[in-house]
Design a protein around this motif. Sequence first.
Motif, PDB file in Angstrom:
ATOM      1  N   LYS A 161      15.460 -43.643   2.487  1.00 55.32           N
ATOM      2  CA  LYS A 161      16.116 -44.110   3.716  1.00 55.32           C
ATOM      3  C   LYS A 161      17.634 -43.948   3.641  1.00 55.32           C
ATOM      4  N   LEU A 162      18.191 -43.986   2.445  1.00 58.63           N
ATOM      5  CA  LEU A 162      19.637 -43.921   2.287  1.00 58.63           C
ATOM      6  C   LEU A 162      20.187 -42.561   2.722  1.00 58.63           C
ATOM      7  N   ILE A 163      19.537 -41.493   2.288  1.00 50.98           N
ATOM      8  CA  ILE A 163      20.008 -40.153   2.643  1.00 50.98           C
ATOM      9  C   ILE A 163      19.133 -39.483   3.702  1.00 50.98           C
ATOM     10  N   GLU A 164      18.227 -40.263   4.308  1.00 46.52           N
ATOM     11  CA  GLU A 164      17.366 -39.763   5.391  1.00 46.52           C
ATOM     12  C   GLU A 164      16.610 -38.507   4.962  1.00 46.52           C
ATOM     13  N   GLN A 165      15.834 -38.631   3.896  1.00 44.04           N
ATOM     14  CA  GLN A 165      15.117 -37.500   3.341  1.00 44.04           C
ATOM     15  C   GLN A 165      13.666 -37.890   3.086  1.00 44.04           C
ATOM     16  N   ILE A 166      12.759 -36.963   3.410  1.00 43.13           N
ATOM     17  CA  ILE A 166      11.336 -37.162   3.165  1.00 43.13           C
ATOM     18  C   ILE A 166      10.899 -36.114   2.148  1.00 43.13           C
ATOM     19  N   ARG A 167      10.203 -36.549   1.088  1.00 42.01           N
ATOM     20  CA  ARG A 167       9.784 -35.628   0.025  1.00 42.01           C
ATOM     21  C   ARG A 167       8.270 -35.482   0.022  1.00 42.01           C
ATOM     22  N   PHE A 168       7.847 -34.200  -0.044  1.00 46.26           N
ATOM     23  CA  PHE A 168       6.438 -33.860  -0.152  1.00 46.26           C
ATOM     24  C   PHE A 168       6.228 -33.049  -1.427  1.00 46.26           C
ATOM     25  N   ALA A 169       5.024 -33.116  -1.952  1.00 45.38           N
ATOM     26  CA  ALA A 169       4.627 -32.270  -3.077  1.00 45.38           C
ATOM     27  C   ALA A 169       3.672 -31.221  -2.533  1.00 45.38           C
ATOM     28  N   PHE A 170       3.873 -29.979  -2.924  1.00 45.01           N
ATOM     29  CA  PHE A 170       2.991 -28.891  -2.525  1.00 45.01           C
ATOM     30  C   PHE A 170       2.232 -28.443  -3.764  1.00 45.01           C
ATOM     31  N   ASN A 171       0.916 -28.625  -3.761  1.00 46.43           N
ATOM     32  CA  ASN A 171       0.067 -28.268  -4.899  1.00 46.43           C
ATOM     33  C   ASN A 171      -1.048 -27.357  -4.416  1.00 46.43           C
ATOM     34  N   ALA A 172      -0.850 -26.067  -4.483  1.00 44.49           N
ATOM     35  CA  ALA A 172      -1.908 -25.141  -4.090  1.00 44.49           C
ATOM     36  C   ALA A 172      -2.739 -24.746  -5.304  1.00 44.49           C
ATOM     37  N   ASP A 173      -2.077 -24.427  -6.378  1.00 48.15           N
ATOM     38  CA  ASP A 173      -2.736 -24.122  -7.644  1.00 48.15           C
ATOM     39  C   ASP A 173      -1.709 -24.325  -8.750  1.00 48.15           C
ATOM     40  N   ILE A 174      -2.028 -23.878  -9.936  1.00 44.36           N
ATOM     41  CA  ILE A 174      -1.129 -24.094 -11.081  1.00 44.36           C
ATOM     42  C   ILE A 174       0.205 -23.393 -10.867  1.00 44.36           C
ATOM     43  N   LYS A 175       0.185 -22.221 -10.243  1.00 44.35           N
ATOM     44  CA  LYS A 175       1.392 -21.439 -10.089  1.00 44.35           C
ATOM     45  C   LYS A 175       2.305 -21.978  -8.979  1.00 44.35           C
ATOM     46  N   LEU A 176       1.730 -22.637  -7.977  1.00 43.56           N
ATOM     47  CA  LEU A 176       2.507 -23.099  -6.835  1.00 43.56           C
ATOM     48  C   LEU A 176       2.626 -24.622  -6.847  1.00 43.56           C
ATOM     49  N   ASP A 177       3.535 -25.144  -7.633  1.00 43.44           N
ATOM     50  CA  ASP A 177       3.811 -26.582  -7.692  1.00 43.44           C
ATOM     51  C   ASP A 177       5.271 -26.801  -7.314  1.00 43.44           C
ATOM     52  N   TYR A 178       5.501 -27.310  -6.104  1.00 43.00           N
ATOM     53  CA  TYR A 178       6.857 -27.480  -5.598  1.00 43.00           C
ATOM     54  C   TYR A 178       7.053 -28.880  -5.045  1.00 43.00           C
ATOM     55  N   PHE A 179       8.311 -29.305  -5.040  1.00 45.22           N
ATOM     56  CA  PHE A 179       8.739 -30.452  -4.250  1.00 45.22           C
ATOM     57  C   PHE A 179       9.454 -29.881  -3.041  1.00 45.22           C
ATOM     58  N   ILE A 180       9.111 -30.375  -1.869  1.00 46.41           N
ATOM     59  CA  ILE A 180       9.760 -29.918  -0.645  1.00 46.41           C
ATOM     60  C   ILE A 180      10.380 -31.139   0.021  1.00 46.41           C
TER      61      ILE A 180
END
Length: 146
Positions: free
Chosen positions: A41-60
Motif C-alpha cells: 500500500k505504501l508504494i501502490e504496488q501489486i506483486r504476482f508470481a508467474f509459475n509456468a514451469d521450472i524455466k519460467l519463474d518470475y515476480f511481476i
Amino acid sequence: MPRQTFLTKETFLAATEIELKKILHSLPEVMPDLSLVGENKLIEQIRFAFNADIKLDYFIDFSVLPVNDQYCRLLLHATHKNGKAFITDPEMHAVLHDIETAVHALAKGEVYCFPTKQKIKSKTKTAWIASFKNSFAVFLLKKKFS
C-alpha cells in the motif's frame, strides 16, 4: 550488451485507478499461471508470481498511477525469482506481452484466452544451423577458386 536483472513495460489504459486494481486482482482467474503474492500500500504496488514451469519463474510487479479521471498508467516490472541477471530473456518478454494483452482485454470487457504453451525458438539451434550454412558456403567458395 550489459546484463540486467529486470524487464519493464509501460502502458496506458482508459480506466480509473479503482477499476484497474479490480482488473489486476481478477488476473489469476484468467491466467492460471499467475498467483497473487501481496500488495504494498505504501508504494501502490501489486506483486504476482508467474509459475509456468521450472524455466519460467518470475515476480511481476504492477504499479498503477492515475493520469487523470479517465486514464491510468500501468507499469509492469518483471524479475526472476532467484535474482538472476540476463542479457536477453525472450520468455519474460513474451509473458509481459501476454499479461499486457490480458489487462487490455479485461479493461475493454472482452474475454481473454491465455495461451497455455508458448513456443519460443531456441537460439542455440538457430545459431548452429546458421554457422553450418556459413561454413558450407566458405567450403564451396574455396573449391571454386582453387
